[in-house]
Design a protein around this motif. Structure first.
Motif, PDB file in Angstrom:
ATOM      1  N   MET A  90       0.816  -1.210   0.000  1.00 29.64           N
ATOM      2  CA  MET A  90       0.000   0.000   0.000  1.00 29.64           C
ATOM      3  C   MET A  90       0.855   1.268   0.000  1.00 29.64           C
ATOM      4  N   ASP A  91       2.036   1.181   0.593  1.00 26.52           N
ATOM      5  CA  ASP A  91       2.910   2.357   0.679  1.00 26.52           C
ATOM      6  C   ASP A  91       3.419   2.795  -0.689  1.00 26.52           C
ATOM      7  N   THR A  92       3.406   1.901  -1.678  1.00 25.58           N
ATOM      8  CA  THR A  92       3.865   2.288  -3.021  1.00 25.58           C
ATOM      9  C   THR A  92       2.962   3.343  -3.643  1.00 25.58           C
ATOM     10  N   HIS A  93       1.752   3.520  -3.105  1.00 28.11           N
ATOM     11  CA  HIS A  93       0.836   4.540  -3.617  1.00 28.11           C
ATOM     12  C   HIS A  93       1.111   5.919  -3.028  1.00 28.11           C
ATOM     13  N   ARG A  94       2.035   6.016  -2.095  1.00 29.02           N
ATOM     14  CA  ARG A  94       2.382   7.285  -1.466  1.00 29.02           C
ATOM     15  C   ARG A  94       3.562   7.942  -2.175  1.00 29.02           C
ATOM     16  N   THR A  95       3.739   9.221  -1.907  1.00 30.53           N
ATOM     17  CA  THR A  95       4.946   9.894  -2.370  1.00 30.53           C
ATOM     18  C   THR A  95       6.118   9.470  -1.503  1.00 30.53           C
ATOM     19  N   GLY A  96       7.308   9.700  -2.022  1.00 25.68           N
ATOM     20  CA  GLY A  96       8.489   9.356  -1.246  1.00 25.68           C
ATOM     21  C   GLY A  96       8.549  10.115   0.063  1.00 25.68           C
ATOM     22  N   ALA A  97       8.128  11.383   0.055  1.00 30.55           N
ATOM     23  CA  ALA A  97       8.184  12.203   1.269  1.00 30.55           C
ATOM     24  C   ALA A  97       7.247  11.684   2.344  1.00 30.55           C
ATOM     25  N   HIS A 116       8.114   4.356  -4.632  1.00 31.47           N
ATOM     26  CA  HIS A 116       6.960   5.222  -4.450  1.00 31.47           C
ATOM     27  C   HIS A 116       6.562   5.836  -5.784  1.00 31.47           C
ATOM     28  N   CYS A 117       5.311   6.282  -5.835  1.00 31.35           N
ATOM     29  CA  CYS A 117       4.746   6.654  -7.137  1.00 31.35           C
ATOM     30  C   CYS A 117       5.348   7.922  -7.719  1.00 31.35           C
ATOM     31  N   ASP A 118       6.096   8.697  -6.938  1.00 33.71           N
ATOM     32  CA  ASP A 118       6.728   9.895  -7.497  1.00 33.71           C
ATOM     33  C   ASP A 118       8.241   9.764  -7.567  1.00 33.71           C
ATOM     34  N   ASP A 119       8.742   8.531  -7.486  1.00 35.32           N
ATOM     35  CA  ASP A 119      10.193   8.353  -7.604  1.00 35.32           C
ATOM     36  C   ASP A 119      10.701   8.920  -8.920  1.00 35.32           C
ATOM     37  N   VAL A 120       9.879   8.794  -9.960  1.00 42.05           N
ATOM     38  CA  VAL A 120      10.174   9.411 -11.257  1.00 42.05           C
ATOM     39  C   VAL A 120       8.976  10.279 -11.618  1.00 42.05           C
ATOM     40  N   ALA A 121       9.193  11.554 -11.805  1.00 45.18           N
ATOM     41  CA  ALA A 121       8.099  12.486 -12.097  1.00 45.18           C
ATOM     42  C   ALA A 121       7.509  12.213 -13.475  1.00 45.18           C
ATOM     43  N   ALA A 122       6.243  12.534 -13.619  1.00 49.06           N
ATOM     44  CA  ALA A 122       5.585  12.384 -14.919  1.00 49.06           C
ATOM     45  C   ALA A 122       6.136  13.385 -15.916  1.00 49.06           C
ATOM     46  N   ASN A 123       6.268  12.959 -17.152  1.00 50.80           N
ATOM     47  CA  ASN A 123       6.650  13.853 -18.242  1.00 50.80           C
ATOM     48  C   ASN A 123       5.381  14.526 -18.760  1.00 50.80           C
ATOM     49  N   PRO A 124       5.283  15.859 -18.675  1.00 42.36           N
ATOM     50  CA  PRO A 124       4.056  16.532 -19.121  1.00 42.36           C
ATOM     51  C   PRO A 124       3.665  16.191 -20.554  1.00 42.36           C
ATOM     52  N   ALA A 125       4.638  15.886 -21.405  1.00 43.55           N
ATOM     53  CA  ALA A 125       4.329  15.567 -22.800  1.00 43.55           C
ATOM     54  C   ALA A 125       3.595  14.237 -22.938  1.00 43.55           C
ATOM     55  N   GLY A 148       7.707   4.811 -17.030  1.00 39.05           N
ATOM     56  CA  GLY A 148       7.870   5.947 -17.922  1.00 39.05           C
ATOM     57  C   GLY A 148       6.586   6.585 -18.378  1.00 39.05           C
ATOM     58  N   TRP A 149       5.439   6.162 -17.822  1.00 39.67           N
ATOM     59  CA  TRP A 149       4.152   6.746 -18.201  1.00 39.67           C
ATOM     60  C   TRP A 149       3.461   7.314 -16.964  1.00 39.67           C
ATOM     61  N   PRO A 150       2.683   8.392 -17.123  1.00 37.62           N
ATOM     62  CA  PRO A 150       2.107   9.095 -15.974  1.00 37.62           C
ATOM     63  C   PRO A 150       1.130   8.234 -15.175  1.00 37.62           C
ATOM     64  N   VAL A 151       1.145   8.429 -13.853  1.00 32.67           N
ATOM     65  CA  VAL A 151       0.153   7.826 -12.958  1.00 32.67           C
ATOM     66  C   VAL A 151      -0.266   8.875 -11.939  1.00 32.67           C
ATOM     67  N   LEU A 152      -1.485   8.706 -11.430  1.00 32.32           N
ATOM     68  CA  LEU A 152      -1.970   9.585 -10.375  1.00 32.32           C
ATOM     69  C   LEU A 152      -1.181   9.301  -9.099  1.00 32.32           C
ATOM     70  N   CYS A 153      -0.709  10.357  -8.454  1.00 36.11           N
ATOM     71  CA  CYS A 153       0.151  10.198  -7.279  1.00 36.11           C
ATOM     72  C   CYS A 153       0.033  11.431  -6.395  1.00 36.11           C
ATOM     73  N   PRO A 154      -0.220  11.239  -5.106  1.00 38.93           N
ATOM     74  CA  PRO A 154      -0.461   9.978  -4.403  1.00 38.93           C
ATOM     75  C   PRO A 154      -1.897   9.512  -4.588  1.00 38.93           C
ATOM     76  N   ARG A 155      -2.166   8.288  -4.130  1.00 40.70           N
ATOM     77  CA  ARG A 155      -3.518   7.735  -4.130  1.00 40.70           C
ATOM     78  C   ARG A 155      -3.959   7.536  -2.678  1.00 40.70           C
ATOM     79  N   ALA A 156      -5.267   7.735  -2.445  1.00 39.98           N
ATOM     80  CA  ALA A 156      -5.787   7.597  -1.085  1.00 39.98           C
ATOM     81  C   ALA A 156      -5.591   6.185  -0.536  1.00 39.98           C
ATOM     82  N   VAL A 157      -5.485   5.200  -1.439  1.00 43.57           N
ATOM     83  CA  VAL A 157      -5.287   3.832  -0.970  1.00 43.57           C
ATOM     84  C   VAL A 157      -3.957   3.698  -0.221  1.00 43.57           C
ATOM     85  N   GLY A 158      -3.066   4.658  -0.429  1.00 46.85           N
ATOM     86  CA  GLY A 158      -1.816   4.645   0.314  1.00 46.85           C
ATOM     87  C   GLY A 158      -2.009   4.789   1.815  1.00 46.85           C
ATOM     88  N   ASP A 159      -3.176   5.305   2.227  1.00 48.79           N
ATOM     89  CA  ASP A 159      -3.456   5.408   3.665  1.00 48.79           C
ATOM     90  C   ASP A 159      -3.513   4.033   4.324  1.00 48.79           C
TER      91      ASP A 159
END
Length: 670
Positions: free
Chosen positions: A107-114, A122-131, A151-162
């Motif tokens: 479940m923690d993988t849905h959280r940000t590193g911070a 964590h889901c923001d280890d690599v930021a999404a490319n706006p393009a 290498g593709w965008p995902v919603l981050c963080p997700r509430a399931v990380g709670d």
């Protein structure tokens, strides 16, 4: 039971099996206990297993709610998430790791590193490319993913990380606890070459979620294990004990207690000669398209505004040189990122390769099927093209929305492929078929504008089947017997499963058990040709899971069977029949195809060429049954004696380099 290399000590393996046996020992025994016919690997040659399949008749009808999907509360209540995680930990040989820790790390993988609580990806280890974000420039915060997976965008963080701070095992009745809601038999996913024996799933649902009363607290964790074939040289025939096991779940003499015990044993211990379903190697440890996975279907929201349904995929990774175990985020297989369908200019090689080669090369396979159950890609998509999550609301993974209504390079390339095969499908319908193969498209098809529809256009006469709104299983229950509303209950399943998917899976299972794999072209490489290129095709099929595709033919093409037995076919019908598909796009100068067949039975001194059949009146672009002349009495007599050296040689005369042509369902029939 096989043990893979480097999976902890022998002591760990003994501990695993001991724990599973202890679970079973706590259950009351039933009158009908485990039986030899419920599983056991026979080491038979291909011809012998084929004969065994021919001779088998089903002793009772297949009950889809017993042999294909099991949702009885009385059975599922004995499966627990803690039990599954503990078995995987035991098999890994890791000491000090608990089911609670492994759950929280997932479940923690849905959280940000911070905000993370554990040293996991964590889901923001690599930021999404706006393009890469689709749709671009949306003001909707839920359409502005900030993290990425593969290498593709995902919603981050997700509430399931709670959930990383919760304990689902402290109170089995608490909202944060998980309950098993379905066991699924996906033998239909076993490939034609039998490299594995299909996929076997357990669905766990969060107790606090309910589609009617608490729809924003829903979360599903699905363990989707690929079961290895213990004898790959036998192909799919080596999977017979598994299919027989599931067939025998429909035995009306079996009590719920017996079925429960047998299913627990299948998942925790395995059939004789097979690994248990729940095994550290069965959930994506090795890379590849048919290695299993763990998936989540998430609609869990905290204090924040409602978020999008998201389906994500994970791999269970364990150490080989030293014990370790971790559930890590992965791309979602066969779910290309929506950006790949966009006509917007791009120098990204993933986009250009997808639009010029990868997707156009998949058009023939996508267009060939006339059954939604047979939609598919010709091979696994390149890893780098698969998205990090699959969601449809909002439009981040809506292929039709990204494809747009205007002209584009991809649209032109799709149309060129459709024209070459004479298909009347449109590029939009092909992209729609790809969308149904994505997790989100299968769970809830959406139109281009993101509106749910029951008339999703994939070029078939029947509409896309109805789901339960982004799920096919549910936390809701119903009586097992509608005439006894106060009796035992089971979790409900979607109309799509009931009316479309389960009937197909039942057909695959029945035809596997009753039909000859040689005469059904179910065994890759069994039939040969000195002239044409032969391959199995899993889209354009009349029975079973594959037909024979005849590519690049010359003028005269011999298509030769291996020797087979008719011992299970008696009494044999008096005609040889075969279903043949003639392509739409034959040149005006092409000759009318002619098909002949020769039957050889060396042990009976028989070699007979039957009169050929010309195919000028065959409807092009569809299968047509070709019936040859009646077999003479001596041949019928020899066939009914059950020889094991029967061989058929079809001769197809066509204009060179036309096609492809297809053959399926050879039979002896009056």
């Amino acid at each position: 039971m096989r043990s893979g290399p480097g999976l902890g000590s022998a002591r760990a393996w003994r501990s695993t099996r001991g724990a599973a046996l202890a679970t079973l020992a706590l259950l009351p025994a039933a009158c009908s206990d485990f039986r030899p016919e419920d599983g056991g690997l026979a080491d038979l040659a291909d011809s012998e297993t084929a004969a065994a399949a021919q001779q088998l008749t089903l002793p009772f009808p297949i009950d889809p709610r017993k042999s294909l999907i099991v949702t009885d509360v009385a059975i599922l209540s004995t499966f627990s998430l803690q039990q599954v995680l503990q078995q995987l930990i035991n098999q890994s040989g890791v000491t000090g790791l608990t089911p609670l820790s492994l759950f929280r790390q997932l479940m923690d993988t849905h959280r940000t590193g911070a905000a993370g609580l554990f040293p996991v990806p964590h889901c923001d280890d690599v930021a999404a490319n706006p393009a890469d974000i689709h749709p671009p420039g949306s003001p909707n915060p839920s359409e502005q993913p900030t993290g990425s997976i593969n290498g593709w965008p995902v919603l981050c963080p997700r509430a399931v990380g709670d959930e990383a701070a919760s304990d689902p095992f402290a109170n089995p009745s608490a909202d944060s606890a998980y309950m098993a809601t379905a066991l699924s038999n996906r033998f239909d996913l076993a490939p034609p070459d039998g490299s594995n024996c299909g996929e076997y799933r357990i669905v766990f649902a969060r107790r606090g979620g309910h589609p009617d009363t608490n729809g924003l607290q829903r979360n599903f964790i699905i363990f989707e294990a690929r079961l290895p074939n213990p004898n790959p040289s036998l192909g799919r025939q080596a999977c017979l004990p598994v299919v027989q096991f599931w067939l025998n779940q429909s035995d009306p003499a079996k009590s719920v207690t017996t079925r429960r015990n047998e299913l627990l044993s299948f998942y925790l211990l395995g059939l004789p000669g097979f690994e248990p379903v729940i095994h550290v190697d069965h959930y994506g440890h090795a890379a590849g398209p048919d290695r299993g996975q763990i998936r989540t279907n998430e609609f869990l929201n905290g204090a924040s505004s409602p978020d999008a349904w998201s389906l994500r995929e994970f791999r269970l990774m364990h150490g080989t040189s030293s014990p370790s175990l971790m559930i890590v985020p992965s791309f979602v297989k066969d779910n290309p990122a929506a950006r790949l369908f966009s006509p917007a200019a791009s120098s990204d090689p993933r986009v250009t390769d997808f639009q010029h080669d990868v997707f156009p090369d998949a058009v023939e396979r996508l267009a060939a099927a006339d059954d939604i159950n047979r939609f598919g890609y010709p091979s696994a998509l390149p890893d780098e093209m698969n998205g990090g999550e699959s969601l449809m609301i909002p439009l981040q993974n809506n292929y039709l929305n990204a494809f747009s209504t205007g002209t584009s390079t991809l649209k032109s390339n799709i149309q060129a492929k459709l024209d070459a095969m004479g298909s009347t499908l449109t590029p939009d319908q092909i992209v729609g078929r790809a969308q149904t193969l994505a997790c989100s498209g299968c769970h809830e098809p959406q139109d281009r504008d993101g509106t749910g529809t029951s008339n999703f256009d994939v070029g078939l006469s029947a509409p896309f089947p109805s789901t339960l709104v982004f799920t096919h299983t549910s936390e809701k229950t119903e009586p097992v017997d509608s005439s006894n509303p106060s009796g035992p209950r089971r979790f409900i399943i979607s109309p799509a499963l009931i009316n479309v998917f389960l009937p197909f899976r039942q057909q695959v299972m029945t035809e596997y058990l009753l039909n000859d794999p040689i005469l059904g072209f179910e065994t890759p490489g069994a039939w040969t040709s000195p002239q044409a290129q032969l391959a199995v095709h899993t889209g354009r099929v009349r029975e079973g899971i594959s037909s024979l595709e005849i590519r690049n033919p010359t003028w005269i093409n011999e298509i030769i069977s291996p020797s087979f037995s008719t011992s299970g076919l008696a009494p044999v019908g008096n005609k040889i029949k075969v279903d043949v598909f003639v392509p739409v796009t034959l040149p005006p100068t092409a000759i009318n195809p002619i098909l002949k067949v020769q039957i050889d039975i060396p042990s009976a001194g028989i070699s007979r060429l039957l009169t050929g059949v010309s195919l000028p009146g065959v409807t092009r672009g569809a299968f047509h049954t070709v019936a040859f002349e009646e077999l003479p009495a001596p041949i019928l007599s020899a066939l009914n004696a059950g020889p094991s050296d029967v061989k058929l040689t079809f001769t197809l005369t066509v204009t060179p380099n036309t096609g492809p042509y297809y053959m399926d369902k050879v039979r002896f029939e009056d």
